[in-house]
Design a protein around this motif. Structure first.
Motif: not given
Lengths: 497, 199
Positions: B175-176, B172, B84-85, B103-105, B157-158, B56, B168-169
């Motif tokens: 995903r896991s 999830e 992170h985001a 990823e920082k830091p 996810n949405k 960025r 959505f569930r």
């Protein structure tokens, strides 16, 4: 009759004028009841033409039963001389040509013409007056119905405060029936501390003032105090003198409660928006802090690598390692804080409860050591994993930990005991015990209800939200006293199979 | 300028300078640039062995820089640094050909390890395939592969639920399971794994 005004010849003309222009009907009959005179006003009133009436029995102008009985009236009078109407007059009913009836005032006089007895009737039409009276009565009836059916209490009272009328609304709002209150003093429903207020109101009414939407309290028959809004106006007699007061009271107890709820909600919302503003700020802050933290770690590592070439620098290298470790820790805290504050969809995954708990402690306990809070951890090592949204459960735990440390701010002993353990075959539990002042039983019952806690500070999400989160996980949150002083919050979570 | 020059592009001076010091202390030759434009104009492209760039940045960002390098047919390993985001952004960077992202830091050792890895893979012209990754992907169900494909494209996810017309569930749960089967801690790691396996 003044002789100088009318000559004898004029008398005939005067008579004609009188009978034709008189507004009231004039009828003259003989002893048998036959009509001798029937004037213009009568024609209009009864709708018969003169030729239909003259020389006929006057009873055609009457409805039954007078029609059949009229001859009898005259006969009885001639026999007994007992005047029922003659010289007196009274309200009777007339009958028009078309058969319709109307109210009229009839005055009857008696005289003689050419030695023969005659009766003179003057007829005054009462239709318009009666109609107006009926209209008024109807309007009064409607008004009375409106008053009766009103939800508001509508009361009238004298200037001394004696109740004169008391509608159904008043019965409902104040609990007294009309028969209990009419004739009694209005002070029965005025709380003692407001007697002066009622006196002042009566004085203002006496001075001709009106009072609108005055909010005050009154006492119901059952002793319960209610909030009401009053509108009071003076009642005047026809000459305009104030003779009493009419009072409309509306029960605003519910409205008051709604207003209070709304204001609590407002402050809760203000708190939430403050928290979310803090959240946004922290998120931006975290991003900014990541840069210098990265730099600190890089510089320290570079220094460490250069120093590590010489064994004499062992101690310095160790110190730099610690510095790097602390910078890493700061970075980790920021990352957790960001994850914690971000708006996100719930994501459940299998988690080690102790890890979740320890991260929450790192966030929630920030600064508490400085405040002299001693943290005691008692974590079971053999806990099964739980299927939870890590961030949500941490929100709950951080909230409980911060509440606990805040509660102990003024305690001499400040010990926070956090434990995790199995609470059953398929249950694990985390308890957060503080040594604060504790919560009273009354408060404890509604602690998890929305809007009960209205703390000024803290980034807590509120215990009601904690409960929502825990219950959404199939768990429950509860509180027990931590004897002798303090509170224990327990979060129970199911172990998914 | 040696052929082993590490180039650092970051608009944040403290990060840029400290990275220079870190890499210098680790024995690398380092060149630092405050922007992608300055780097492209510097004439160091030919001697650059590895690029470390922030994703960025104002004006041309890390991905724009990668695209420009690809357009110029310049090939060297690129390590992308991200906040992170910025996971979806990192996913785009990886797809644009980045060797790694961090990823920082970050821990300095992690960065040095990434650089060492990049230099090795760069010299071999391409990221080595991780044979385990292909095995793990083979172990996924068809639906899990679909979900994973959307995940590594950085979809939340949405969106995945909408695209696949599932709840959505359910996403999830997939995903896991996917993370567990692939042995990845998070989506970022999953992206790294999948892209390294697919190269």
């Amino acid at each position: 009759m003044p002789q100088d005004l009318f000559s004898l010849a004029d008398h005939g003309a005067l008579f004609d004028v009188l009978t034709s222009i008189a507004a009231d009907g004039m009828v003259v009959i003989d002893e048998k009841g036959n009509v001798l005179l029937y004037n213009e006003a009568c024609r209009k009133l009864f709708q018969y033409a003169p030729e239909e009436v003259l020389s006929h029995n006057v009873n055609i102008l009457m409805p039954e039963p007078y029609r059949s009985e009229h001859d009898g009236y005259i006969a009885r009078y001639r026999k007994t001389g007992d005047a029922r109407i003659i010289g007196i007059g009274r309200e009777v009913r007339g009958r028009r040509r078309d058969g319709t009836e109307f109210p009229m005032y009839l005055s009857v006089g008696e005289g003689t013409i050419g030695g023969k007895r005659v009766f003179v009737g003057i007829v005054h039409d009462l239709s318009a007056i009666r109609k107006e009276e009926e209209r008024r009565a109807e309007s009064d009836r409607q008004l009375a119905q409106i008053v009766e059916s009103s939800d508001d209490a509508i009361i009238s009272k004298t200037l001394d405060g004696i109740v004169q009328t008391w509608n159904a609304g008043a019965e409902r709002i104040f609990g007294y029936t009309a028969s209990e209150m009419v004739g009694r003093s209005i002070f029965a429903i005025v709380p003692p501390e407001r007697h002066q207020e009622e006196q002042d109101i009566l004085a203002r009414i006496n001075a001709g003032e009106s009072i609108h939407h005055y909010e005050t309290t009154r006492i119901r028959k059952d002793g319960q105090e209610i909030a009401i809004s009053l509108s009071i106006s003076p009642v005047r007699d026809t000459s305009g003198n104030v003779i009493g007061a009419s009072k409309i009271s509306r029960d605003i107890t519910e409205q008051r409660r709604a207003e209070e709820r709304e204001s609590t909600l407002q402050s809760e919302l203000a708190h939430v928006s403050r928290v979310s503003a803090v959240g946004q700020l922290s998120s931006a802050l975290a991003h900014e802090l990541n840069q210098p933290l990265t730099a600190i770690m890089n510089y320290a590592s570079a220094a460490k690598m250069r120093l590590a070439e010489n064994p004499q620098n062992e101690k310095t290298v160790m110190l730099l390692d610690r510095a790097i470790g602390q910078a890493e820790r700061a970075g980790a805290i920021i990352q957790r804080l960001r994850a914690f504050l971000e708006k996100r969809e719930p994501q459940r995954a299998r988690q080690d409860l102790n890890t979740v708990l320890q991260e929450a402690i790192a966030l929630g306990f920030v600064g508490s050591i400085d405040e002299g809070v001693k943290l005691v951890l008692d974590l079971a090592s053999d806990l099964p994993s739980v299927q939870v949204d890590r961030i949500q459960i941490q929100q709950v735990l951080v909230n409980l930990i911060r509440n606990a440390t805040e509660a102990m701010r003024n305690s001499s002993i400040r010990e926070l005991v956090i434990s995790s353990y199995r609470a059953g075959l398929h249950l694990v539990e985390i308890s957060v015990a503080d040594t604060g002042p504790g919560v009273s039983n009354a408060v404890a019952d509604q602690l998890f209800e929305a809007f009960v806690t209205t703390k000024e500070k803290g980034m807590g999400v509120g215990l009601s939200i904690c409960r929502t989160i825990v219950e959404a996980h199939g768990g429950r949150i509860s509180t027990v006293p931590n004897l002798p002083n303090g509170t224990i919050f327990k979060v129970q979570l199911p172990v998914n199979v | 300028m040696s052929a082993q020059t590490i180039c650092v592009v970051d608009d944040d001076e403290s990060v840029r300078d400290s990275l220079g010091e870190l890499l210098d202390a680790a024995g690398y030759t380092v060149e630092c640039f405050p922007s992608a434009e300055k780097f492209l104009a510097s004439g160091t492209l030919d001697s650059c062995a590895c690029l470390i760039t922030d994703v960025r940045m104002p004006n041309m960002d890390g991905i724009g820089l990668q695209e420009e390098l690809a357009r110029r047919s310049v090939r060297f390993p690129v390590i992308v640094m991200t906040g992170h985001a910025d996971v979806p952004l990192a996913v785009r960077a990886m797809r644009a050909g980045a060797t790694d992202f961090i990823e920082k830091p970050f821990k300095p050792e992690a960065l040095l390890a990434a650089v060492r890895q990049a230099l090795v893979s760069g010299s071999k012209a391409g990221t080595p395939r991780d044979p385990r990754v292909a095995e793990r992907i083979a172990g996924l169900t068809a639906r899990e592969r679909e979900v994973m494909e959307l995940m590594v494209h950085g979809h939340p996810n949405k969106v995945i639920a909408q695209k696949l017309d599932i709840s959505f569930r359910t996403v999830e749960v997939h995903r896991s399971r996917i993370l567990a089967k692939m042995g990845a801690e998070n989506v970022a790691e999953l992206v790294r794994l999948v892209l390294s396996g697919a190269h």
